[in-house]
Design a protein around this motif. Structure first.
Motif, PDB file in Angstrom:
ATOM      1  N   GLU A   1     -21.605  -0.988 -15.159  1.00 29.21           N
ATOM      2  CA  GLU A   1     -20.181  -0.977 -15.074  1.00 29.21           C
ATOM      3  C   GLU A   1     -19.801  -1.762 -16.289  1.00 29.21           C
ATOM      4  O   GLU A   1     -18.393  -1.522 -16.725  1.00 29.21           O
ATOM      5  N   GLN A   2     -20.676  -2.739 -17.220  1.00 26.80           N
ATOM      6  CA  GLN A   2     -20.195  -2.786 -18.337  1.00 26.80           C
ATOM      7  C   GLN A   2     -19.261  -1.336 -19.589  1.00 26.80           C
ATOM      8  O   GLN A   2     -18.485  -1.516 -19.961  1.00 26.80           O
TER       9      GLN A   2
ATOM     10  N   GLN B   1     -15.988  -2.362 -16.584  1.00 23.03           N
ATOM     11  CA  GLN B   1     -15.447  -3.606 -16.032  1.00 23.03           C
ATOM     12  C   GLN B   1     -18.014  -4.185 -15.211  1.00 23.03           C
ATOM     13  O   GLN B   1     -17.769  -4.497 -16.366  1.00 23.03           O
ATOM     14  N   ILE B   2     -17.746  -4.972 -14.344  1.00 23.60           N
ATOM     15  CA  ILE B   2     -18.616  -5.744 -13.939  1.00 23.60           C
ATOM     16  C   ILE B   2     -19.387  -5.596 -12.442  1.00 23.60           C
ATOM     17  O   ILE B   2     -18.824  -4.751 -11.745  1.00 23.60           O
TER      18      ILE B   2
ATOM     19  N   SER C   1     -25.103  -8.194  -9.454  1.00 28.71           N
ATOM     20  CA  SER C   1     -25.596  -9.438 -10.355  1.00 28.71           C
ATOM     21  C   SER C   1     -25.970 -10.855  -9.283  1.00 28.71           C
ATOM     22  O   SER C   1     -26.884 -11.606  -9.824  1.00 28.71           O
TER      23      SER C   1
ATOM     24  N   LYS D   1     -28.596 -11.552 -17.089  1.00 25.40           N
ATOM     25  CA  LYS D   1     -27.723 -10.819 -18.234  1.00 25.40           C
ATOM     26  C   LYS D   1     -27.988  -9.887 -19.317  1.00 25.40           C
ATOM     27  O   LYS D   1     -27.383  -9.061 -19.774  1.00 25.40           O
TER      28      LYS D   1
ATOM     29  N   VAL E   1     -27.148  -6.884 -17.077  1.00 28.44           N
ATOM     30  CA  VAL E   1     -25.627  -6.479 -16.468  1.00 28.44           C
ATOM     31  C   VAL E   1     -24.962  -6.677 -17.646  1.00 28.44           C
ATOM     32  O   VAL E   1     -23.847  -5.750 -17.918  1.00 28.44           O
ATOM     33  N   MET E   2     -25.199  -8.023 -18.999  1.00 30.53           N
ATOM     34  CA  MET E   2     -24.007  -7.277 -20.019  1.00 30.53           C
ATOM     35  C   MET E   2     -24.326  -6.518 -21.207  1.00 30.53           C
ATOM     36  O   MET E   2     -24.261  -6.447 -21.992  1.00 30.53           O
TER      37      MET E   2
ATOM     38  N   SER F   1     -25.921  -3.186 -19.646  1.00 34.65           N
ATOM     39  CA  SER F   1     -26.224  -2.180 -18.955  1.00 34.65           C
ATOM     40  C   SER F   1     -27.470  -1.646 -18.775  1.00 34.65           C
ATOM     41  O   SER F   1     -27.746  -0.422 -19.175  1.00 34.65           O
TER      42      SER F   1
END
Length: 268
Positions: free
Chosen positions: A142-143, A147-148, A154, A167, A170-171, A173
């Motif tokens: 989503e990054q 977006q998140i 998460s 992290k 998610v951060m 991708s």
């Protein structure tokens, strides 16, 4: 014999990009994402998936639920354009809908191969077991859209792998391969792609050997105590243990153990 399931709820008269099959002899229901080639999950499908899980939870013919995707990929994620078109009220229900496998009292298995991105990953994280093939790639991308994750991705992932690895995923991708997912505790089992269906079937058959009431109790207890204090979790475990001692299945289990025979559980 496997049959395609239909539902009495008019909202499920025409399923949006997936279908449901029942193998009554195996007490198994399969929810199969079917929008090739990447099995994109629409906004409407998320609503319907919740309703299907609720219906299967009430169906006495079903002991185990399996979620899979047609073809080479589980799901590349959601319909991106749908996010811009959906109302804020609709978007606010996304996490609740995707969490349906966790709320379901019955064991739910995700069979993941190929792309398992975005909401496909979040749906899998809400399941109890994740059997992955070596082709599986997990990601929360989503990054890249500014977006998140919005459907529990998460939050659930952090519970499993901790904040540092979450992290990283998610951060950045970042894509996680099947074997790495197993090593990190995200996946239950990683198998060659050709063995995925058999591994899932083996797990279904194994789970069917246990008491349904003990299984439901274990799932709810583990979910409810996931973020509880240790003292609270121990107390809740003791209360549930005491309650199960009154069940017919517990008596059957004890008697079968002493008689050196296979127990015949009834779920009572």
């Amino acid at each position: 014999m496997t049959e395609t399931m239909t539902f009495t709820d008019p909202r499920l008269a025409e399923l949006d990009g997936f279908h449901v099959r029942l193998d009554e002899a195996s007490e198994r229901a399969d929810i199969i994402l079917a929008r090739p080639p990447y099995n994109v999950i629409s906004m409407g499908a998320r609503d319907q998936l919740r309703l299907v899980f609720e219906a299967l939870d009430e169906d006495d013919r079903v002991r185990i639920i399996v979620v899979s995707g047609e073809g080479e990929h589980f799901s590349s994620g959601g319909n991106i354009k749908g996010f811009l078109e959906a109302s804020p009220e609709h978007v606010s229900h996304l996490a609740w809908n995707v969490a349906a496998p966790a709320r379901c009292s019955k064991p739910v298995i995700a069979a993941n191969r190929g792309y398992t991105f975005g909401v496909g990953f979040e749906l899998s994280l809400a399941c109890d077991f994740r059997i992955v093939s070596e082709t599986c790639r997990y990601a929360l991308p989503e990054q890249k859209l500014g977006q998140i994750p919005g459907s529990g991705g998460s939050a659930r992932l952090q519970k499993i792998v901790g904040v540092t690895r979450t992290k990283d995923i998610v951060m950045r991708s970042k894509r996680i391969k099947g074997q790495q997912a197993l090593d990190w505790g995200i996946a239950t089992e990683c198998v060659p792609d050709s063995d995925l269906e058999q591994a899932v079937t083996d797990l279904v058959n194994e789970l069917r050997e246990f008491s349904p009431i003990a299984q439901r109790t274990a799932k709810k207890l583990l979910n409810d105590t996931d973020d509880a204090l240790l003292s609270t979790a121990i107390e809740m475990e003791g209360l549930n243990y005491s309650r199960l001692r009154q069940s017919e299945d517990f008596r059957e289990g004890v008697e079968a153990f002493h008689a050196k025979r296979k127990p015949e559980f009834t779920g009572r």
